[in-house]
Design a protein around this motif. Structure first.
Motif, PDB file in Angstrom:
ATOM      1  N   LEU A  13       7.235  11.358   8.138  1.00  0.00           N
ATOM      2  CA  LEU A  13       8.005  10.785   7.033  1.00  0.00           C
ATOM      3  C   LEU A  13       8.478  11.849   6.046  1.00  0.00           C
ATOM      4  CD1 LEU A  13       5.968   7.517   6.508  1.00  0.00           C
ATOM      5  CD2 LEU A  13       8.255   7.745   7.502  1.00  0.00           C
ATOM      6  N   ARG A  20      11.344   5.758   5.703  1.00  0.00           N
ATOM      7  CA  ARG A  20      10.627   5.068   4.630  1.00  0.00           C
ATOM      8  C   ARG A  20      11.597   4.282   3.755  1.00  0.00           C
ATOM      9  NH1 ARG A  20       5.555   5.954   2.469  1.00  0.00           N
ATOM     10  NH2 ARG A  20       5.398   7.925   3.570  1.00  0.00           N
ATOM     11  N   GLN A  21      12.756   4.840   3.494  1.00  0.00           N
ATOM     12  CA  GLN A  21      13.732   4.178   2.627  1.00  0.00           C
ATOM     13  C   GLN A  21      14.245   2.881   3.236  1.00  0.00           C
ATOM     14  OE1 GLN A  21      16.584   7.279   2.105  1.00  0.00           O
ATOM     15  NE2 GLN A  21      15.348   8.397   0.621  1.00  0.00           N
ATOM     16  N   GLN A  23      12.535   0.956   5.144  1.00  0.00           N
ATOM     17  CA  GLN A  23      11.398   0.044   5.271  1.00  0.00           C
ATOM     18  C   GLN A  23      11.231  -0.522   6.679  1.00  0.00           C
ATOM     19  OE1 GLN A  23       8.930  -0.743   2.883  1.00  0.00           O
ATOM     20  NE2 GLN A  23       9.814   1.120   2.063  1.00  0.00           N
ATOM     21  N   GLY A  27       7.244  -0.666   6.192  1.00  0.00           N
ATOM     22  CA  GLY A  27       6.858   0.545   5.487  1.00  0.00           C
ATOM     23  C   GLY A  27       5.770   1.334   6.183  1.00  0.00           C
ATOM     24  N   HIS A  28       5.351   0.905   7.364  1.00  0.00           N
ATOM     25  CA  HIS A  28       4.299   1.592   8.104  1.00  0.00           C
ATOM     26  C   HIS A  28       4.864   2.207   9.376  1.00  0.00           C
ATOM     27  CE1 HIS A  28       1.238  -0.115   5.536  1.00  0.00           C
ATOM     28  NE2 HIS A  28       1.882  -1.270   5.637  1.00  0.00           N
TER      29      HIS A  28
END
Length: 61
Positions: A13, A20-21, A23, A27-28
């Motif tokens: 990441l 990450r942005q 999602q 978010g994992h």
């Protein structure tokens, strides 16, 4: 296993913040589950079937 997954997700990441942005995966990067087995006790087909089942199950959610 948690340490390996956590560190690899952190490093990935860092180099790919767009993941990450957006999602993805809530978010994992990794699921909370894992599988551990000795390849000495399993055939290549068993391992391959496990990996393929993980891919299939990921798309069902």
């Amino acid at each position: 296993i948690k340490a390996l997954k956590g560190r690899s997700a952190f490093l990935f990441l860092q180099t790919h913040p767009e993941i990450r942005q957006k999602q993805y995966w809530g978010g994992h990067l990794w699921s909370s589950s894992y599988y551990l087995g000795s390849l000495g006790n399993m055939s290549k087909d068993v391992v391959e079937r496990y990996v393929n089942d993980q891919k299939y199950n990921a798309y069902k959610k």
